[in-house]
Design a protein around this motif. Structure first.
Motif: not given
Ligand code: NA
Ligand code: KIV
Length: 270
Positions: A46-49, A85-87, A115-119, A139-141
């Motif tokens: 996660g980009d929470s890193l 892996v988060d984009m 990959v995972k991306l937000e939107g 996706a991540h909403v």
């Molecule tokens: Na994330």
């Protein structure tokens, strides 16, 4: 054990096996991945890193190179879970072609499976573009942390009727575009239930509902390593105290010369 695949994850919902929810945790390092892998279906880099291991104030400054370095480490440290892996912010939003250039680097240089991306609706075209070209997308909403400046904070989403309808439309749009699964973060529970029931793809909740098809948490949060305390985090351990306690004992022993002992030093054999 063979690594789980995207179709295997999708089948879990398609075959109505949601009575066994999907288990997902974040992982950022090889050793952490080794420890979490046997217990999970999916490991998310996660980009929470950005906040959790780089001390950044948000995920906005996380770079593609950071995600690739940690993604490769997690792939090396796991062999069972599907690794995604988060984009990071700025690497995919401008156009589907830009997203493909970034995501194909992530896939090629880490060996991850998706990959995972937000939107939501705004990313539907990009999700379709990647999915049709061999890059599975989660996706991540709902609460999307990369949009913190637009959302005005990290509070729960879907409280008003307009927001509820917008997030439902986002979830439907990403599913229609070909996302293989979706993370639903920080939403009112009734909305999480409605989205889970109306989508054919697995809905992975975080601050959503036990009714979702799976759950994800940031590993450091559930291990009690990180100071942030969102309502949706359950702490299964208190590693912060374990680590600072060990450092305290080590420091005391160094200072009073009780470490190292004969066991830890090299001496000629007698
Ligand atoms: Na994330
Ligand atoms: O970056 C992250 O860790 C995430 C999860 C919380 C879903 O996106």
């Amino acid at each position: 054990m063979k690594r789980l695949t995207v179709p295997a994850i999708q089948r879990r919902k398609a075959e109505g096996k949601t009575d066994e929810p999907l288990v997902m945790l974040t992982a950022y390092t090889a050793r952490q991945a080794q420890l979490l892998d046997p217990h999970c279906d999916m490991l998310l880099v996660g980009d929470s890193l950005g906040q959790v291991i780089y001390g950044l104030p948000s995920t906005l400054a996380v770079t593609l190179d950071m995600m690739i370095a940690h993604g490769a480490a997690v792939v090396r440290g796991s062999y069972h879970s599907l690794v995604l892996v988060d984009m990071p912010f700025g690497s995919y939003e401008a156009s589907p072609a830009h997203a493909f250039a970034s995501a194909s680097r992530v896939m090629a240089e880490t060996g991850c499976a998706a990959v995972k991306l937000e939107g939501g609706q705004a990313m539907a075209e990009t999700i379709a573009f990647l999915s049709q070209r061999g890059i599975p997308v989660m996706a991540h909403v709902g609460l999307t942390p990369q949009a913190v400046n637009a959302l005005g904070g990290y509070g729960a989403r879907g409280k008003s009727q307009e927001e509820h309808a917008k997030i439902m439309d986002d979830a439907r749009a990403v599913a229609k575009a070909g996302a293989f699964a979706v993370v639903l973060e920080g939403v009112m529970e009734d909305l999480a239930v409605a989205i889970t029931d109306s989508l054919d793809i697995p809905v992975i909740g975080i601050g959503a509902s036990a009714h979702c098809d799976g759950q994800v948490l940031v590993a450091e949060d559930m291990l009690g390593m990180f100071e942030r305390t969102a309502r949706f985090v359950k702490r299964y351990e208190n590693l912060a105290d374990t680590i600072s306690g060990a450092a305290e004992r080590y420091a005391a022993e160094v200072r009073n010369r009780s470490f190292p002992t004969a066991d830890q030093v090299y001496r000629p054999k007698k």
